[in-house]
Design a protein around this motif. Structure first.
Motif, PDB file in Angstrom:
ATOM      1  N   GLY A  71      72.491 -35.397 -12.321  1.00 46.92           N
ATOM      2  CA  GLY A  71      72.361 -33.997 -12.332  1.00 46.92           C
ATOM      3  C   GLY A  71      71.328 -33.207 -11.988  1.00 46.92           C
ATOM      4  O   GLY A  71      71.588 -31.603 -11.791  1.00 46.92           O
ATOM      5  N   LYS A  72      70.357 -33.765 -12.314  1.00 45.89           N
ATOM      6  CA  LYS A  72      68.926 -33.454 -11.406  1.00 45.89           C
ATOM      7  C   LYS A  72      68.866 -32.298 -10.027  1.00 45.89           C
ATOM      8  O   LYS A  72      69.324 -33.902  -8.710  1.00 45.89           O
ATOM      9  CB  LYS A  72      67.732 -33.595 -11.818  1.00 45.89           C
ATOM     10  N   ASN A  73      69.085 -31.327  -9.339  1.00 47.68           N
ATOM     11  CA  ASN A  73      68.613 -31.093  -7.923  1.00 47.68           C
ATOM     12  C   ASN A  73      67.320 -31.734  -7.831  1.00 47.68           C
ATOM     13  O   ASN A  73      66.472 -31.109  -7.599  1.00 47.68           O
ATOM     14  CB  ASN A  73      68.934 -29.712  -8.383  1.00 47.68           C
ATOM     15  N   LEU A  74      67.581 -32.356  -7.193  1.00 51.61           N
ATOM     16  CA  LEU A  74      66.385 -32.805  -6.270  1.00 51.61           C
ATOM     17  C   LEU A  74      65.157 -32.252  -5.142  1.00 51.61           C
ATOM     18  O   LEU A  74      64.454 -32.219  -5.367  1.00 51.61           O
ATOM     19  CB  LEU A  74      66.008 -34.578  -5.614  1.00 51.61           C
ATOM     20  N   THR A  75      66.349 -31.640  -4.792  1.00 55.14           N
ATOM     21  CA  THR A  75      65.883 -30.600  -3.463  1.00 55.14           C
ATOM     22  C   THR A  75      65.278 -29.235  -4.167  1.00 55.14           C
ATOM     23  O   THR A  75      64.000 -29.183  -3.856  1.00 55.14           O
ATOM     24  CB  THR A  75      67.220 -30.059  -2.484  1.00 55.14           C
ATOM     25  N   ALA A  76      65.720 -28.392  -5.133  1.00 53.26           N
ATOM     26  CA  ALA A  76      64.728 -27.712  -5.923  1.00 53.26           C
ATOM     27  C   ALA A  76      63.599 -27.789  -6.445  1.00 53.26           C
ATOM     28  O   ALA A  76      62.658 -27.249  -5.989  1.00 53.26           O
ATOM     29  CB  ALA A  76      66.314 -27.082  -6.795  1.00 53.26           C
ATOM     30  N   GLU A  77      63.641 -29.349  -6.979  1.00 54.68           N
ATOM     31  CA  GLU A  77      62.406 -30.005  -7.161  1.00 54.68           C
ATOM     32  C   GLU A  77      60.953 -30.088  -5.851  1.00 54.68           C
ATOM     33  O   GLU A  77      59.690 -29.599  -5.893  1.00 54.68           O
ATOM     34  CB  GLU A  77      62.541 -31.109  -7.767  1.00 54.68           C
ATOM     35  N   ALA A  78      61.367 -30.953  -4.888  1.00 59.91           N
ATOM     36  CA  ALA A  78      60.520 -30.179  -4.120  1.00 59.91           C
ATOM     37  C   ALA A  78      60.780 -28.626  -2.990  1.00 59.91           C
ATOM     38  O   ALA A  78      59.391 -28.720  -3.076  1.00 59.91           O
ATOM     39  CB  ALA A  78      61.348 -31.165  -3.083  1.00 59.91           C
ATOM     40  N   ARG A  79      61.521 -28.176  -2.848  1.00 60.47           N
ATOM     41  CA  ARG A  79      61.039 -26.756  -2.994  1.00 60.47           C
ATOM     42  C   ARG A  79      59.950 -25.960  -3.660  1.00 60.47           C
ATOM     43  O   ARG A  79      59.419 -26.024  -3.104  1.00 60.47           O
ATOM     44  CB  ARG A  79      62.305 -26.011  -2.757  1.00 60.47           C
ATOM     45  N   ASN A  80      60.076 -26.270  -4.908  1.00 64.03           N
ATOM     46  CA  ASN A  80      58.973 -25.799  -5.497  1.00 64.03           C
ATOM     47  C   ASN A  80      57.767 -26.289  -5.770  1.00 64.03           C
ATOM     48  O   ASN A  80      56.313 -25.575  -5.578  1.00 64.03           O
ATOM     49  CB  ASN A  80      59.650 -26.147  -7.188  1.00 64.03           C
ATOM     50  N   ARG A  81      57.788 -28.012  -5.337  1.00 66.51           N
ATOM     51  CA  ARG A  81      56.775 -28.312  -5.544  1.00 66.51           C
ATOM     52  C   ARG A  81      55.774 -28.091  -3.817  1.00 66.51           C
ATOM     53  O   ARG A  81      54.614 -27.696  -4.231  1.00 66.51           O
ATOM     54  CB  ARG A  81      57.298 -29.690  -5.713  1.00 66.51           C
ATOM     55  N   PHE A  82      56.516 -28.094  -3.061  1.00 64.30           N
ATOM     56  CA  PHE A  82      56.294 -27.377  -1.810  1.00 64.30           C
ATOM     57  C   PHE A  82      55.597 -26.402  -1.960  1.00 64.30           C
ATOM     58  O   PHE A  82      54.958 -26.071  -1.308  1.00 64.30           O
ATOM     59  CB  PHE A  82      57.046 -28.038  -0.710  1.00 64.30           C
ATOM     60  N   ALA A  83      56.520 -24.916  -2.458  1.00 63.37           N
ATOM     61  CA  ALA A  83      55.727 -23.922  -2.550  1.00 63.37           C
ATOM     62  C   ALA A  83      54.858 -23.573  -3.118  1.00 63.37           C
ATOM     63  O   ALA A  83      53.463 -23.216  -2.998  1.00 63.37           O
ATOM     64  CB  ALA A  83      57.046 -22.568  -3.208  1.00 63.37           C
ATOM     65  N   ALA A  84      54.139 -24.594  -4.312  1.00 66.36           N
ATOM     66  CA  ALA A  84      53.021 -24.543  -4.455  1.00 66.36           C
ATOM     67  C   ALA A  84      51.883 -25.388  -4.351  1.00 66.36           C
ATOM     68  O   ALA A  84      51.371 -24.427  -4.692  1.00 66.36           O
ATOM     69  CB  ALA A  84      53.544 -25.128  -6.138  1.00 66.36           C
ATOM     70  N   GLU A  85      52.217 -25.554  -3.273  1.00 64.35           N
ATOM     71  CA  GLU A  85      51.679 -26.733  -2.839  1.00 64.35           C
ATOM     72  C   GLU A  85      50.606 -25.774  -1.872  1.00 64.35           C
ATOM     73  O   GLU A  85      49.554 -25.285  -0.985  1.00 64.35           O
ATOM     74  CB  GLU A  85      51.684 -28.195  -2.456  1.00 64.35           C
ATOM     75  N   ARG A  86      51.596 -24.994  -0.935  1.00 66.72           N
ATOM     76  CA  ARG A  86      51.376 -24.176   0.074  1.00 66.72           C
ATOM     77  C   ARG A  86      50.645 -22.803  -0.598  1.00 66.72           C
ATOM     78  O   ARG A  86      49.358 -22.417  -0.175  1.00 66.72           O
ATOM     79  CB  ARG A  86      52.166 -23.782   0.880  1.00 66.72           C
ATOM     80  N   LEU A  87      51.033 -22.450  -1.534  1.00 62.51           N
ATOM     81  CA  LEU A  87      50.411 -20.994  -2.270  1.00 62.51           C
ATOM     82  C   LEU A  87      49.107 -21.488  -2.876  1.00 62.51           C
ATOM     83  O   LEU A  87      48.555 -20.619  -2.836  1.00 62.51           O
ATOM     84  CB  LEU A  87      51.467 -20.618  -3.595  1.00 62.51           C
ATOM     85  N   SER A  88      48.814 -22.627  -3.883  1.00 64.99           N
ATOM     86  CA  SER A  88      47.419 -22.319  -3.576  1.00 64.99           C
ATOM     87  C   SER A  88      46.167 -22.597  -2.852  1.00 64.99           C
ATOM     88  O   SER A  88      45.480 -22.919  -3.401  1.00 64.99           O
ATOM     89  CB  SER A  88      47.121 -24.038  -3.896  1.00 64.99           C
TER      90      SER A  88
END
Length: 250
Positions: A71-88
């Motif tokens: 039930g884990k939303n892999l796409t939501a995890e990817a969005r958060n990971r990508f956003a954190a990478e960009r914001l860094s």
């Protein structure tokens, strides 16, 4: 076997780089990163801030959220990971070039266009959120011919926050007297564009709300991150506006 035949044999057995293959399949897709998933031939692709999927063997493109068996939303995890990478990549020096609005506990990094209707909608929304601090960067889009002039007007102003409100309230719309003038923004718009490019943003509005990525005027998503704000009643005359919970703490 000749050396030419050996070289040809090696080339035939060499697989094409997945990112290059995806760019060839979808030449108009603004790909910024490609990552292999646990599914054979299935790749996670980040394009214009969105996470999509491409199956290289079939050439199919999938848009939507991918869930694991648990039930884990892999796409939501990817969005958060990508956003954190960009914001860094955003530095304090970059933030000093932004138009800063407010002094709330929630931090909003905002990419906006003065003539984008959804940007204006969000400007009105943020105006009712005294619990946020906005760092505003401009990305004037070519489809809005006056957007760059308005951005320069804001960035050249002594009181940039006041000029921001003037532009986003519509007071500058069709005001040829002001829009026909040249404004010296001292290179700030170029600096904003450099920051926007570094963040990988190509459309507006885009936000990072307390580090989480929000695309478009997605108020429900914003409020799932920082909650809603009901303005506190009964504040003393001259006191700064506050959300109800903040008002109760005082």
């Amino acid at each position: 076997m000749t050396s030419a035949a050996v070289a040809a044999s090696k080339d035939a057995g060499r697989e094409e780089n997945p990112e290059a293959a995806i760019r060839k399949l979808f030449p108009r897709l603004p790909v910024s990163s490609v990552k292999k998933t646990d599914i054979d031939g299935f790749y996670e692709v980040v394009a214009d801030g969105n996470v999509i999927y491409v199956h290289l063997k079939t050439g199919h493109l999938f848009v939507g959220d991918l869930y694991a068996r648990d039930g884990k939303n892999l796409t939501a995890e990817a969005r958060n990971r990508f956003a954190a990478e960009r914001l860094s990549v955003l530095t304090e020096a970059d933030k000093e070039k932004a138009v800063k609005v407010g002094n709330g506990k929630h931090v909003v990094i905002e990419i906006t266009d003065p003539d984008c209707p959804f940007c204006r909608k969000m400007h009105e929304y943020w105006a009712k959120r005294p619990d946020v601090t906005r760092y505003v960067f401009f990305l004037p889009l070519s489809i809005h011919p006056d957007a760059e002039k308005k951005a320069r007007y804001i960035l050249a102003a002594e009181n940039k926050e006041l000029a921001l409100w003037e532009a986003y309230s519509g007071e500058l719309d069709n005001n040829r007297e002001k829009l026909s003038k040249s404004y010296d923004d001292k290179g700030l718009l170029a600096a904003h564009r450099a920051v926007v490019t570094k963040l990988g943003v190509q459309s507006t509005p885009v936000f990072w709300v307390d580090g989480k990525y929000v695309s478009g005027a997605n108020i429900p998503l914003v409020e799932s991150i920082i909650g809603k704000c009901k303005l506190a009643e009964g504040t003393k005359p001259g006191a700064a506006a506050a959300c109800e919970d903040e008002g109760q703490k005082k």
